[in-house]
Design a protein around this motif. Structure first.
Motif, short mmCIF file in Angstrom:
data_model
loop_
_atom_site.label_atom_id
_atom_site.label_comp_id
_atom_site.label_asym_id
_atom_site.label_seq_id
_atom_site.Cartn_x
_atom_site.Cartn_y
_atom_site.Cartn_z
N LEU A 1 -2.22 0.65 -4.68
CA LEU A 1 -1.83 -0.67 -4.24
C LEU A 1 -0.85 -1.22 -5.27
CD1 LEU A 1 -2.25 -3.12 -2.30
CD2 LEU A 1 -3.97 -3.93 -3.96
N VAL B 1 0.87 -1.18 0.00
CA VAL B 1 0.00 0.00 0.00
C VAL B 1 0.91 1.23 0.00
CG1 VAL B 1 -1.74 1.31 1.25
CG2 VAL B 1 -1.85 -1.19 1.21
N ILE C 1 -6.79 3.80 0.68
CA ILE C 1 -6.78 2.46 1.26
C ILE C 1 -6.33 2.58 2.72
CG2 ILE C 1 -5.69 0.19 1.19
CD1 ILE C 1 -5.35 0.65 -1.87
N ILE D 1 -7.81 -11.05 -1.12
CA ILE D 1 -7.59 -9.99 -0.14
C ILE D 1 -8.89 -9.21 0.03
CG2 ILE D 1 -5.11 -9.70 -0.48
CD1 ILE D 1 -5.77 -7.27 -2.32
N ILE E 1 -9.98 -5.31 0.97
CA ILE E 1 -9.43 -3.96 1.06
C ILE E 1 -10.41 -3.07 1.81
CG2 ILE E 1 -8.60 -1.96 -0.23
CD1 ILE E 1 -7.98 -3.86 -2.57
N VAL F 1 -5.25 -3.64 4.09
CA VAL F 1 -5.45 -4.80 3.23
C VAL F 1 -5.28 -6.03 4.10
CG1 VAL F 1 -4.58 -6.09 1.24
CG2 VAL F 1 -4.57 -3.59 1.19
#
Length: 125
Positions: free
Chosen positions: A18, A11, A61, A72, A74, A64
């Motif tokens: 990302l 991140v 973000i 994943i 987020i 994660v």
């Protein structure tokens, strides 16, 4: 077809991206906005009738989280956290980022909507 599994995810807070790495020579950067507006969640996918996401230009973000060995999750700063990005979908986003983004921008234009929060677009014929 061999499933592509990332070897690293990073991140990048400053650029709101990302980083997805598959090998030393195969790296991608996906913006938080791109990931948010194309979230695989039911909230965005609309149970088969997609809901256009607007006003997400500045989304970030927050975290994660690994979901088993296949996906994943987020978490975004607008509170959205229900999308599960499996490896196939994440790879698809990486490989087709440009066309998905173009489609999204066209959808915004067609709906007279904006990437900016709190902006309404009025088109005068």
């Amino acid at each position: 077809m061999t499933r592509k599994i990332p070897t690293a995810l990073n991140v990048h807070k400053a650029s709101k991206e990302l980083g997805v790495q598959y090998s030393a020579s195969e790296n991608y950067r996906l913006s938080a906005e791109f990931l948010r507006v194309l979230s695989p969640s039911a909230e965005v996918r609309g149970h088969g009738n997609p809901v256009l996401q607007t006003g997400k230009r500045h989304v970030s973000i927050v975290a994660v989280e690994a979901i088993g060995h296949y996906a994943i999750k987020i978490m975004f700063d607008d509170g959205h956290d229900s999308g599960i990005y499996n490896w196939d979908y994440l790879s698809d986003l990486c490989l087709n980022q440009s066309s998905y983004w173009d489609d999204y921008i066209e959808s915004l234009h067609s709906a007279n909507a904006s990437r900016d929060p709190g902006v309404s677009i009025v088109r005068l014929s």
